[in-house]
Structure formats: C-alpha cells, structure tokens
Write an enzyme that holds these catalytic residues in place. Structure first.
Site, mmCIF file in Angstrom:
data_model
loop_
_atom_site.group_PDB
_atom_site.id
_atom_site.type_symbol
_atom_site.label_atom_id
_atom_site.label_comp_id
_atom_site.label_asym_id
_atom_site.label_seq_id
_atom_site.Cartn_x
_atom_site.Cartn_y
_atom_site.Cartn_z
ATOM 1 N N ASP A 78 -13.143 -8.786 3.953
ATOM 2 C CA ASP A 78 -14.625 -8.759 3.110
ATOM 3 C C ASP A 78 -14.994 -10.074 2.896
ATOM 4 O O ASP A 78 -15.986 -10.301 2.979
ATOM 5 C CB ASP A 78 -13.938 -8.060 1.728
ATOM 6 C CG ASP A 78 -14.301 -6.586 1.497
ATOM 7 O OD1 ASP A 78 -13.924 -6.068 2.485
ATOM 8 O OD2 ASP A 78 -14.649 -6.185 0.429
ATOM 9 N N ASP A 95 -3.546 -18.112 0.275
ATOM 10 C CA ASP A 95 -4.390 -18.674 -0.824
ATOM 11 C C ASP A 95 -4.958 -19.807 0.184
ATOM 12 O O ASP A 95 -6.535 -19.997 -0.076
ATOM 13 C CB ASP A 95 -3.784 -19.199 -1.946
ATOM 14 C CG ASP A 95 -2.430 -19.851 -1.612
ATOM 15 O OD1 ASP A 95 -2.005 -20.052 -0.597
ATOM 16 O OD2 ASP A 95 -1.950 -20.695 -2.745
ATOM 17 N N LYS A 113 2.696 -15.110 2.634
ATOM 18 C CA LYS A 113 2.570 -15.769 1.269
ATOM 19 C C LYS A 113 4.439 -15.958 1.288
ATOM 20 O O LYS A 113 4.939 -15.628 0.152
ATOM 21 C CB LYS A 113 2.298 -15.054 0.147
ATOM 22 C CG LYS A 113 2.353 -15.503 -1.382
ATOM 23 C CD LYS A 113 1.278 -16.635 -1.490
ATOM 24 C CE LYS A 113 1.613 -17.514 -2.891
ATOM 25 N NZ LYS A 113 0.614 -18.486 -3.011
ATOM 26 N N TYR A 134 0.774 -1.220 -0.044
ATOM 27 C CA TYR A 134 -0.085 0.032 0.165
ATOM 28 C C TYR A 134 0.736 1.279 -0.216
ATOM 29 O O TYR A 134 0.438 2.341 -0.539
ATOM 30 C CB TYR A 134 -0.767 -0.149 1.239
ATOM 31 C CG TYR A 134 -2.071 -0.627 1.075
ATOM 32 C CD1 TYR A 134 -2.317 -1.870 0.833
ATOM 33 C CD2 TYR A 134 -3.434 0.164 1.600
ATOM 34 C CE1 TYR A 134 -3.588 -2.733 0.533
ATOM 35 C CE2 TYR A 134 -4.653 -0.533 1.045
ATOM 36 C CZ TYR A 134 -4.683 -1.763 0.750
ATOM 37 O OH TYR A 134 -5.763 -2.402 0.794
ATOM 38 N N ASP A 176 -6.781 -6.818 4.105
ATOM 39 C CA ASP A 176 -8.138 -6.121 3.354
ATOM 40 C C ASP A 176 -9.007 -7.264 2.674
ATOM 41 O O ASP A 176 -10.460 -7.134 2.911
ATOM 42 C CB ASP A 176 -7.504 -5.261 2.367
ATOM 43 C CG ASP A 176 -8.599 -4.532 1.599
ATOM 44 O OD1 ASP A 176 -9.535 -3.993 2.137
ATOM 45 O OD2 ASP A 176 -8.197 -4.491 0.322
HETATM 46 C C1 IPM Z 1 -10.552 -0.718 3.450
HETATM 47 C C2 IPM Z 1 -10.831 -0.147 2.237
HETATM 48 C C3 IPM Z 1 -9.597 0.693 1.959
HETATM 49 C C4 IPM Z 1 -8.176 -0.383 1.906
HETATM 50 C C5 IPM Z 1 -9.345 1.478 0.781
HETATM 51 C C6 IPM Z 1 -10.697 2.275 0.270
HETATM 52 C C7 IPM Z 1 -8.259 2.298 0.606
HETATM 53 O O1 IPM Z 1 -10.565 -1.132 1.316
HETATM 54 O O2 IPM Z 1 -10.780 0.021 4.406
HETATM 55 O O3 IPM Z 1 -10.972 -2.029 3.442
HETATM 56 O O4 IPM Z 1 -7.783 -0.911 0.810
HETATM 57 O O5 IPM Z 1 -7.652 -0.472 3.049
HETATM 58 MN MN MN Z 2 -11.306 -3.154 2.298
#
Ligand code: IPM
Ligand code: MN
Ligand code: NAD
Length: 347
Positions: free
Chosen positions: A246, A218, A186, A136, A242
């Site tokens: 999700d 993975d 990884k 990042y 990240d």
């Molecule tokens: C999160 C988001 C952010 C990240 C983006 C919007 C920069 O996806 O907070 O999970 O990747 O950290």
């Molecule tokens: Mn995110």
C-alpha cells in the site's frame, strides 16, 4: 481460457467490469467468463462470504479476476463470516502463495506522487509477498484471562518449506530483472523472522548471480520513501508485504494503479488490484479501474503466457495516462467508465 470473474463488494464490480471490457476487446477466440458471488455480497445472498458454488467455480477455472471484498456494515460478524474471508479462503484453498505486486512510475505521473519527482522517477520494484502463512493464518482469538481481562492473540509462524518456496520465487524474479533481492523481516525481534532470514540465506546458495540483502521492516518502510530506487525485488511475509505494498502504491501515484497476481505452483492465478472495496467512493463512478485492468494484463502474462497481449494492455494504460486521463485519485475528474473507454481507445 476459462476465467472466473468475482467482482465482490464496493468498487470491486465497477473496476472488474472495465477489466472485462478490455479483455473482451482483445478478440481472444476462446475466452469464457464465469461469474460468482464473493464477500459481503455473497454473505447477504447466501449467508456465506465464500459459498461452496463459488469455490467450485474457482477450482474449475484457469484463472480468477477478482475485484475486492469488504463491507463495513458486516464488520460486527464473527470473523469466519466476514467478507474478507472470501479472499483469504481463496488464497488458502487454491494454494495461491506467491503474491506479485509490481510498482513502477508511469511516464507523466512523476509530479503526481507524494514523493519529489526525482525520487519517484527511480521506482521500478516488485514486492513478492508470501500469501498462505504468517500471522494471518495462525490460531487467533479473543479470550478471557483468569483475572477477567480480555486478551486478543494471533499466532505468527512460518515453516521452513513455506519460506523456501517463496524465497525461490523471489530469487527467480530477481534473475529476470536487475538481480537484486532484498528480504524484509523483523529478525531483531521475531523468531518467525529469524527462521525466515536463515532459510532465505540457505536458498541464496542456489542463486550466486543474485545480490541478496536483508532489511528490517521498519527501515524498509523508511527507505521506501527515502530512496525507493534502491529496490529491485523485495521478498517478505504476508503482513509486512500487505503494508509495504500500500505504501509503494502511493510512492508511484495512487493505490488505483497497483495490480497484483496471486500465484500457485503451476499456472493457476488470482488477479486483483491491491486496493479494497473503497466504500467511500463506491457507486459514484469515481474508482480508477486501471489497477484492475493491469491485473488482467498480469493474468494474460502469468496464467496464459500471452506476453504480447499483456504488453498491449499495459501500453494502452500508459498511453491513456500520458494523454492526461486522470481519475480523482490522481487529481483529475475522469470517471470509471471514462477511464475504461480511454484505455480501450488506446488498445
Ligand atoms: C490485500 C488486503 C487483504 C489482505 C485483506 C482484505 C484480507 O488488504 O489484499 O492487500 O490483508 O491481504
Ligand atoms: Mn492490503
Ligand atoms: P481501500 O483500499 O478500499 O481504500 C483506501 C482509500 O483508497 C480510500 O480512500 C479509497 O477511496 C481509495 N481507493 C481505493 N481504491 C481506489 C481506486 N481504484 N480508485 C480511487 N480511489 C481508490 O482500503 P480501506 O478503506 O482500508 O478498506 C475498505 C474495505 O476493503 C475494508 O473492508 C477492507 O477490509 C477491504 N479490503 C479488501 C481488499 C481485497 O479485497 N483484496 C484489499 C484491501 C482492503
């Protein structure tokens, strides 16, 4: 309790609005809220996704309640002007390196996740995502090679002290839970990950009571849907964390339920749902504000030491869900405000 409220873009202001109503309903006598512009909204007003005034507010408060940033209409801008730079900048400027992203299944939601109920029911995990390093924040660009081809690159790196401090957060969190820590990397391909793994193993010597395991990312993505109950605390880098968080959100029902805390050394923290600005549903009273409301609970716990108030909010969300309150993300039709009302009624 001086708290910055940065609603941001899309559904951000809608969901933080409900979280603020819940905070206000607690009757805290020393609550002070300060608003500020971030993201695309700030860019459109000030030409900067993270204006100096906003950063000054962020540095003057005890905690930040953050909505979300992101505006597809601004994706053509140079990277430093894009809405997402607001959240990345705040994390970096304030040293918010430890991102706690808990995922548990609320009673009654077992049938609403995309996993089988008997698999989903087992989930009680905490993803600890490093937030200040990795691919990042390395050098990045799109350059033109001597032969005229364009090449994009992003440098991935972690310094050992960065790994060490997040590893300590992981081990300490595990000590307060089921004493299992899984470090996800990884290392079979990446040198960044090899150093990560080496340092996590070094730190583990200080935590003999915690059972440490390592998993390639993975496989972790696969195990998260196969047998998510095996995970207690997961510690991982910025990008893997990240993505996996999700995925974890869907395993427990919806991304509209997952809260997070981004912590610095000390008590300063930024609290935000893990979801984004959801342009597809923004302005339609369709966003589930529970992730934002649960983020406010995390704020009370981590920045203000108000465990009882945090539990009160979490219980109110659980009760609303148990009573059948469902946003569109959970197959229901309760609106944003209506869900906020339901949580308030159960507070
Ligand atoms: C999160 C988001 C952010 C990240 C983006 C919007 C920069 O996806 O907070 O999970 O990747 O950290
Ligand atoms: Mn995110
Ligand atoms: P997203 O999380 O905004 O949305 C993904 C999907 O989930 C969409 O279908 C959306 O409608 C749904 N969703 C998200 N939150 C919801 C909620 N509370 N209730 C009901 N449904 C919800 O991810 P995206 O579409 O990939 O990104 C949209 C924008 O948000 C992008 O500009 C991205 O960069 C940004 N983003 C910001 C943050 C942040 O501010 N921390 C996090 C993730 C994405």
């Amino acid at each position: 309790m001086r708290i910055a409220v940065f609603g941001g873009d899309g559904i951000g202001p809608e969901v933080t609005g409900e979280a603020v109503r819940v905070l206000q309903a607690l009757g805290l006598d020393n609550l002070e809220l300060v608003e500020g512009d971030v993201g695309g909204a700030a860019y459109r007003k000030h030409g900067n996704p993270l204006p100096p005034e906003t950063l000054a507010i962020a540095k003057s408060v005890d905690a930040i309640l953050f909505g979300s940033v992101g505006d597809f209409g601004l994706d053509h801008l140079e990277r430093h002007l894009r809405p997402e730079q607001a959240i990345l900048g705040l994390r970096k400027e304030l040293g918010l390196f430890a991102n706690l992203r808990p995922a548990t299944v609320f009673p009654g939601l077992e049938d609403l996740t995309t996993l089988r109920p008997e698999v989903a029911r087992q989930i009680d995990l905490l993803i600890i995502r490093e937030l200040n390093g990795d691919v990042y924040f390395g050098e990045k660009a799109i350059r033109v090679l001597p032969d005229g081809r364009r090449q994009g690159y992003d440098i991935m790196s972690y310094a050992e002290d960065e790994v060490r401090r997040i590893a300590h957060v992981g081990f300490k969190a595990a000590q307060g839970r089921r004493k299992k820590l899984c470090s996800v990397d990884k290392a079979n391909v990446l040198e960044t990950s090899q150093l990560w793994r080496d340092v996590v193993i070094e730190v583990s010597a200080e935590y003999p009571d915690v059972e440490l395991s390592h998993m390639y990312v993975d496989n972790a993505a696969m195990q998260l849907v196969k047998n998510p109950g095996q995970f207690d605390v997961v510690v991982t880098g910025n990008m893997f964390g990240d993505i996996l968080s999700d995925q974890a959100s869907m395993c427990v029902g919806s991304i509209g339920l997952l809260a997070s805390a981004a912590l610095a050394e000390g008590t300063m923290g930024l609290y935000e749902p893990i979801h984004g600005s959801a342009p597809d549903i923004a302005g339609k009273d369709l966003a589930n504000p529970m992730a934002a409301i649960l983020s406010a609970a995390m704020m009370l716990r981590h920045s203000f030491g108000r465990e009882a108030d945090a539990v009160r909010i979490e219980a109110a969300v659980a009760k609303a869900l148990a009573a059948g309150v469902r946003g569109g993300d959970l197959g229901g039709n309760a609106g944003t405000r209506e869900i906020g009302d339901a949580v308030l009624a159960n507070l």
